[in-house]
Design a protein around this motif. Structure first.
Motif, PDB file in Angstrom:
ATOM      1  N   ALA A 259     -10.347 -18.871 -25.311  1.00 29.86           N
ATOM      2  CA  ALA A 259     -11.308 -19.569 -24.358  1.00 29.86           C
ATOM      3  C   ALA A 259     -10.523 -19.205 -22.934  1.00 29.86           C
ATOM      4  N   ASN A 261     -11.344 -21.074 -19.727  1.00 31.10           N
ATOM      5  CA  ASN A 261     -12.152 -22.554 -19.696  1.00 31.10           C
ATOM      6  C   ASN A 261     -12.967 -22.282 -18.214  1.00 31.10           C
ATOM      7  N   ASN A 264     -16.137 -19.995 -18.455  1.00 33.30           N
ATOM      8  CA  ASN A 264     -17.030 -20.378 -19.827  1.00 33.30           C
ATOM      9  C   ASN A 264     -17.509 -19.102 -20.441  1.00 33.30           C
ATOM     10  N   ILE A 266     -15.456 -16.528 -24.074  1.00 31.29           N
ATOM     11  CA  ILE A 266     -14.278 -16.399 -24.948  1.00 31.29           C
ATOM     12  C   ILE A 266     -14.799 -14.895 -24.505  1.00 31.29           C
ATOM     13  N   LEU A 285     -22.398 -22.151 -23.906  1.00 27.04           N
ATOM     14  CA  LEU A 285     -20.303 -22.676 -23.947  1.00 27.04           C
ATOM     15  C   LEU A 285     -20.589 -23.729 -22.061  1.00 27.04           C
ATOM     16  N   PRO A 288     -14.842 -23.978 -22.534  1.00 29.05           N
ATOM     17  CA  PRO A 288     -14.544 -24.037 -23.748  1.00 29.05           C
ATOM     18  C   PRO A 288     -13.078 -24.226 -23.951  1.00 29.05           C
ATOM     19  N   THR A 289     -12.125 -24.964 -25.061  1.00 28.03           N
ATOM     20  CA  THR A 289     -10.850 -25.082 -24.648  1.00 28.03           C
ATOM     21  C   THR A 289     -10.112 -24.459 -25.895  1.00 28.03           C
ATOM     22  N   THR A 291     -10.419 -22.381 -29.503  1.00 21.59           N
ATOM     23  CA  THR A 291     -11.004 -21.582 -30.914  1.00 21.59           C
ATOM     24  C   THR A 291     -10.145 -21.904 -32.470  1.00 21.59           C
ATOM     25  N   ILE A 300     -15.234 -23.612 -31.970  1.00 26.82           N
ATOM     26  CA  ILE A 300     -15.141 -23.242 -30.426  1.00 26.82           C
ATOM     27  C   ILE A 300     -15.105 -24.419 -30.196  1.00 26.82           C
ATOM     28  N   THR A 301     -14.030 -25.256 -29.267  1.00 23.09           N
ATOM     29  CA  THR A 301     -14.298 -27.357 -28.798  1.00 23.09           C
ATOM     30  C   THR A 301     -14.740 -26.563 -27.440  1.00 23.09           C
ATOM     31  N   ASP A 302     -15.640 -27.405 -27.127  1.00 23.63           N
ATOM     32  CA  ASP A 302     -16.032 -27.217 -25.538  1.00 23.63           C
ATOM     33  C   ASP A 302     -15.694 -28.274 -24.742  1.00 23.63           C
ATOM     34  N   GLN A 314     -18.669 -26.005 -31.510  1.00 23.56           N
ATOM     35  CA  GLN A 314     -19.543 -24.901 -31.345  1.00 23.56           C
ATOM     36  C   GLN A 314     -19.256 -23.434 -32.559  1.00 23.56           C
TER      37      GLN A 314
END
Length: 326
Positions: A259, A261, A264, A266, A285, A288-289, A291, A300-302, A314
């Protein structure tokens, strides 16, 4: 920070990916077939309440454990479980002003997580046993920022990325003092970096501790020797501006989903260090922090750090054929 499938078939294909040749992204090669498709929002959150996704672990039952860092919104952090059906359970609620960062899972279902706090009684590594109550197992000084977290396959040692002091800490799973396992300039904050975080994401994978350095845009691999000490640091890739946390295609593959960050994005990092962007802001995205991978599914954490603060988790489907065509 500012982060049911046929596994055997994936592992077999991943073994091919590890040894295959790759063309550099710098060659300008185009990729008609996307490597990650069918991207969707698994869960949307309210940034204003402190639900700012920072890290993620996928359990064997496909439920997600998500760290909500809290601090960017000035609210309390939390650790949240999300079932495949979308049901949410708050496992832990932290103190306002603290942040819950990396989380990982033991074989028995115990959840381990980092708390970043200016309070010496809370800063460090915490443990949540199944059906139990959370308690701290290792303290860190308040000038340390515990971020990425991973457990070794034997389930005996936790490794912690310290984003402030260029350190990886080792913590006994049973609890006890944290030991500075590795202190090195490669983990430190780059002078005049716009985002002052050094060692950030961390994973234990294939006999090594892997660490990202956000300020330097690097992904590092540190072998763990037979005596448990760190081996020589290897820079897997650089030029990864804003790299946060990351994860691997499978337990047997060194293909990384990272990610970025601040970008934005991946990106996939291949074993020879070449990279490929697979998702961007056009895929939704939003800062993103981290995966996570479960079978053919990428999570994915956003964090949603910028307006309109689209904090979310996501997921997308990994196309192994497209990865192989790189």
């Amino acid at each position: 920070m500012k982060k049911p499938f046929k596994l055997a078939a994936i592992s077999a294909t991943a073994a091919v990916i590890v040894s295959a040749p790759y063309a550099s992204a710098a060659t300008g090669q185009t990729h008609a077939q996307p490597a990650v498709t069918h991207v969707k929002t698994v869960a949307a959150f309210d940034f204003a309440t402190g639900d700012v996704p920072e890290n993620i672990t996928v359990a064997p039952d496909n439920s997600l454990t998500v760290s909500m860092v809290g601090t960017p919104a000035g609210e309390r952090p939390a650790l949240v479980r999300i079932t495949p059906s979308g049901h949410r359970t708050v496992l832990v609620t932290g103190q306002k002003g603290d942040g819950i960062t990396g989380n990982t899972r033991g074989h028995d279902g115990t959840v381990y997580y980092n708390v970043w706090s200016s309070d010496a009684s809370r800063n460090g590594v915490w443990k949540l046993p199944p059906g139990g109550t959370p308690h701290r197992i290792a303290a860190l000084p308040v000038d340390r920022v515990p971020n990425g977290l991973a457990i070794d396959p034997a389930g005996r040692t936790l490794y912690v990325a310290d984003s402030q002091k260029g350190t990886v800490w080792a913590v006994p799973v049973a609890g006890g003092p944290a030991a500075a396992w590795l202190v090195d300039p490669a983990l430190a904050i780059k002078a005049s970096a716009p985002v002052p975080y050094g060692a950030n994401g961390l994973r234990f994978h294939n006999g090594a501790v892997w660490v990202s350095n956000l300020s330097k845009g690097t992904l590092l691999r540190v072998p763990v020797t037979a005596t448990g000490t760190p081996g020589r640091i290897h820079t897997v890739a650089d030029g990864l501006t804003g790299i946060d946390d990351f994860n691997f295609l499978s337990d047997h593959s060194n293909v990384v989903f990272a990610a970025l960050n601040t970008q934005n994005k991946i990106v996939v990092v291949y074993p020879n260090g070449t990279t490929r962007t697979v998702l961007t802001a056009s895929d939704g995205l939003a800062s993103p922090t981290a995966t996570a991978v479960r079978g053919k599914r990428l999570y994915i954490t956003d964090g949603g750090l910028n307006e309109p603060h689209d904090a979310q988790v996501q997921s997308g489907k990994i196309d192994l054929g497209a990865l192989l065509s790189h």
